[in-house]
Design a protein around this motif. Sequence first.
Motif, PDB file in Angstrom:
ATOM      1  N   LEU A 210      46.717  10.460 -45.682  1.00 22.75           N
ATOM      2  CA  LEU A 210      47.191  10.664 -44.311  1.00 22.75           C
ATOM      3  C   LEU A 210      46.317   9.872 -43.340  1.00 22.75           C
ATOM      4  O   LEU A 210      45.098  10.000 -43.357  1.00 22.75           O
ATOM      5  N   GLY A 211      46.954   9.068 -42.499  1.00 18.16           N
ATOM      6  CA  GLY A 211      46.240   8.341 -41.470  1.00 18.16           C
ATOM      7  C   GLY A 211      46.375   9.035 -40.129  1.00 18.16           C
ATOM      8  O   GLY A 211      47.394   9.675 -39.844  1.00 18.16           O
ATOM      9  N   ILE A 212      45.344   8.926 -39.304  1.00 14.19           N
ATOM     10  CA  ILE A 212      45.391   9.459 -37.940  1.00 14.19           C
ATOM     11  C   ILE A 212      45.821   8.313 -37.026  1.00 14.19           C
ATOM     12  O   ILE A 212      45.101   7.314 -36.898  1.00 14.19           O
ATOM     13  N   PRO A 213      47.014   8.417 -36.416  1.00 10.88           N
ATOM     14  CA  PRO A 213      47.498   7.311 -35.560  1.00 10.88           C
ATOM     15  C   PRO A 213      46.594   7.116 -34.342  1.00 10.88           C
ATOM     16  O   PRO A 213      46.022   8.088 -33.848  1.00 10.88           O
ATOM     17  N   ARG A 214      46.521   5.846 -33.868  1.00 14.17           N
ATOM     18  CA  ARG A 214      47.312   4.792 -34.483  1.00 14.17           C
ATOM     19  C   ARG A 214      46.476   3.927 -35.419  1.00 14.17           C
ATOM     20  O   ARG A 214      46.916   3.488 -36.458  1.00 14.17           O
ATOM     21  N   GLY A 215      45.229   3.666 -35.049  1.00 19.30           N
ATOM     22  CA  GLY A 215      44.402   2.771 -35.842  1.00 19.30           C
ATOM     23  C   GLY A 215      44.139   3.260 -37.247  1.00 19.30           C
ATOM     24  O   GLY A 215      44.028   2.462 -38.184  1.00 19.30           O
ATOM     25  N   GLY A 216      44.065   4.568 -37.425  1.00 17.73           N
ATOM     26  CA  GLY A 216      43.811   5.110 -38.751  1.00 17.73           C
ATOM     27  C   GLY A 216      44.925   4.833 -39.742  1.00 17.73           C
ATOM     28  O   GLY A 216      44.693   4.799 -40.959  1.00 17.73           O
ATOM     29  N   VAL A 217      46.134   4.622 -39.233  1.00 19.58           N
ATOM     30  CA  VAL A 217      47.266   4.326 -40.115  1.00 19.58           C
ATOM     31  C   VAL A 217      47.079   2.967 -40.783  1.00 19.58           C
ATOM     32  O   VAL A 217      47.402   2.787 -41.961  1.00 19.58           O
ATOM     33  N   VAL A 218      46.546   2.007 -40.048  1.00 19.81           N
ATOM     34  CA  VAL A 218      46.315   0.666 -40.606  1.00 19.81           C
ATOM     35  C   VAL A 218      45.281   0.738 -41.725  1.00 19.81           C
ATOM     36  O   VAL A 218      45.462   0.167 -42.815  1.00 19.81           O
ATOM     37  N   VAL A 219      44.186   1.441 -41.491  1.00 24.58           N
ATOM     38  CA  VAL A 219      43.138   1.595 -42.504  1.00 24.58           C
ATOM     39  C   VAL A 219      43.672   2.357 -43.711  1.00 24.58           C
ATOM     40  O   VAL A 219      43.480   1.960 -44.868  1.00 24.58           O
ATOM     41  N   ALA A 220      44.384   3.454 -43.446  1.00 25.55           N
ATOM     42  CA  ALA A 220      44.907   4.297 -44.523  1.00 25.55           C
ATOM     43  C   ALA A 220      45.943   3.577 -45.370  1.00 25.55           C
ATOM     44  O   ALA A 220      46.087   3.860 -46.569  1.00 25.55           O
TER      45      ALA A 220
ATOM     46  N   GLU B 298      54.855   1.064 -32.516  1.00 30.26           N
ATOM     47  CA  GLU B 298      55.809   0.290 -33.316  1.00 30.26           C
ATOM     48  C   GLU B 298      55.158  -0.236 -34.591  1.00 30.26           C
ATOM     49  O   GLU B 298      55.770  -0.218 -35.670  1.00 30.26           O
ATOM     50  N   GLU B 299      53.929  -0.709 -34.484  1.00 32.54           N
ATOM     51  CA  GLU B 299      53.224  -1.219 -35.667  1.00 32.54           C
ATOM     52  C   GLU B 299      52.951  -0.100 -36.654  1.00 32.54           C
ATOM     53  O   GLU B 299      53.140  -0.264 -37.872  1.00 32.54           O
ATOM     54  N   ALA B 300      52.503   1.046 -36.156  1.00 32.56           N
ATOM     55  CA  ALA B 300      52.217   2.174 -37.035  1.00 32.56           C
ATOM     56  C   ALA B 300      53.478   2.663 -37.732  1.00 32.56           C
ATOM     57  O   ALA B 300      53.466   2.973 -38.931  1.00 32.56           O
ATOM     58  N   VAL B 301      54.579   2.746 -37.001  1.00 35.73           N
ATOM     59  CA  VAL B 301      55.855   3.185 -37.585  1.00 35.73           C
ATOM     60  C   VAL B 301      56.308   2.213 -38.664  1.00 35.73           C
ATOM     61  O   VAL B 301      56.780   2.614 -39.733  1.00 35.73           O
ATOM     62  N   ALA B 302      56.170   0.912 -38.418  1.00 38.53           N
ATOM     63  CA  ALA B 302      56.569  -0.095 -39.402  1.00 38.53           C
ATOM     64  C   ALA B 302      55.768   0.060 -40.690  1.00 38.53           C
ATOM     65  O   ALA B 302      56.303  -0.080 -41.798  1.00 38.53           O
ATOM     66  N   ILE B 303      54.475   0.341 -40.567  1.00 39.75           N
ATOM     67  CA  ILE B 303      53.625   0.544 -41.742  1.00 39.75           C
ATOM     68  C   ILE B 303      54.114   1.751 -42.541  1.00 39.75           C
ATOM     69  O   ILE B 303      54.239   1.702 -43.770  1.00 39.75           O
ATOM     70  N   LEU B 304      54.406   2.845 -41.848  1.00 38.66           N
ATOM     71  CA  LEU B 304      54.894   4.051 -42.529  1.00 38.66           C
ATOM     72  C   LEU B 304      56.205   3.795 -43.248  1.00 38.66           C
ATOM     73  O   LEU B 304      56.387   4.195 -44.405  1.00 38.66           O
ATOM     74  N   HIS B 305      57.124   3.121 -42.592  1.00 38.38           N
ATOM     75  CA  HIS B 305      58.438   2.886 -43.191  1.00 38.38           C
ATOM     76  C   HIS B 305      58.338   1.986 -44.419  1.00 38.38           C
ATOM     77  O   HIS B 305      59.080   2.172 -45.392  1.00 38.38           O
ATOM     78  N   ARG B 306      57.417   1.022 -44.376  1.00 37.67           N
ATOM     79  CA  ARG B 306      57.216   0.189 -45.565  1.00 37.67           C
ATOM     80  C   ARG B 306      56.703   1.028 -46.732  1.00 37.67           C
ATOM     81  O   ARG B 306      57.126   0.860 -47.881  1.00 37.67           O
TER      82      ARG B 306
ATOM     83  N   VAL C 122      42.178  12.177 -45.696  1.00 37.09           N
ATOM     84  CA  VAL C 122      42.464  11.979 -44.268  1.00 37.09           C
ATOM     85  C   VAL C 122      41.608  10.831 -43.756  1.00 37.09           C
ATOM     86  O   VAL C 122      40.382  10.840 -43.944  1.00 37.09           O
ATOM     87  N   ILE C 123      42.246   9.857 -43.108  1.00 35.76           N
ATOM     88  CA  ILE C 123      41.548   8.625 -42.747  1.00 35.76           C
ATOM     89  C   ILE C 123      41.751   8.275 -41.283  1.00 35.76           C
ATOM     90  O   ILE C 123      42.879   8.334 -40.769  1.00 35.76           O
ATOM     91  N   ASP C 124      40.669   7.882 -40.618  1.00 38.27           N
ATOM     92  CA  ASP C 124      40.749   7.296 -39.283  1.00 38.27           C
ATOM     93  C   ASP C 124      39.982   5.977 -39.310  1.00 38.27           C
ATOM     94  O   ASP C 124      39.267   5.678 -40.268  1.00 38.27           O
ATOM     95  N   ASP C 125      40.116   5.186 -38.228  1.00 34.97           N
ATOM     96  CA  ASP C 125      39.413   3.901 -38.196  1.00 34.97           C
ATOM     97  C   ASP C 125      37.956   4.045 -37.806  1.00 34.97           C
ATOM     98  O   ASP C 125      37.163   3.113 -37.917  1.00 34.97           O
TER      99      ASP C 125
END
Length: 227
Positions: A33-43, A206-214, A133-136
Amino acid sequence: MKNIIFENRRDAGRQLAEVFTKRDYSNQPLAVLGIPRGGVVVADEVAGALSSPLDVVIVRKLRAPYQPELGIGAVVDGDNINIINEELVRALGVSSDYLNSEIACQREEIERRLRIYRGDRLAPEVTGKTVIVIDDGIATGYTFRAALEGLRRRKPAWLVAAAPVAAQSSIDMLSAFADEMVFLSTPVSFFSVGTWYHDFDQVSDEEAVAILHRSWSRFKPQKPVEN
């Protein structure tokens, strides 16, 4: 541990993923699980390396009056959990009316973000799983603590807190809320999360959502086999 300057969140995520891939998670159900928004990229890097679905836990900082960059606590999606830095609230003279209003405001923002990120998709099942659980980065630790407390109520088998960089004082505080902690860099003089990145540009919804959908497209549920 030496202080590390990361090129960007992808670089930080890859370095964090190297640590996790050395551990054996093959025989246990796993959720990242990533913590949006930056944590999603790392996760995303960690989830990919572990062949695990990626999802989010939404946490919002409670902003100090007239100092929105200063956190006086946090709220998390799901259970009605508010983590308040009582000492800071007293020191700043924050009124109960302001605090209640800020909590309501951030809960409304959590609901908005859940609609953006998940739409009609259900929250991930974490009961009985190893949950990472991940954050940046972790500064005060109150938003991360809120995420951990909210997830703990959903009875994971093992709860892991992870970030590329974290303030030492926050690690001491978070140790009571996670079963395991993984941090690459723990500087004593922390300053801010962005200090430890060459590129710390803001991540958009938008970037975080795109990462999740991929990620979700790679882990579509299997249809039952018909006899």
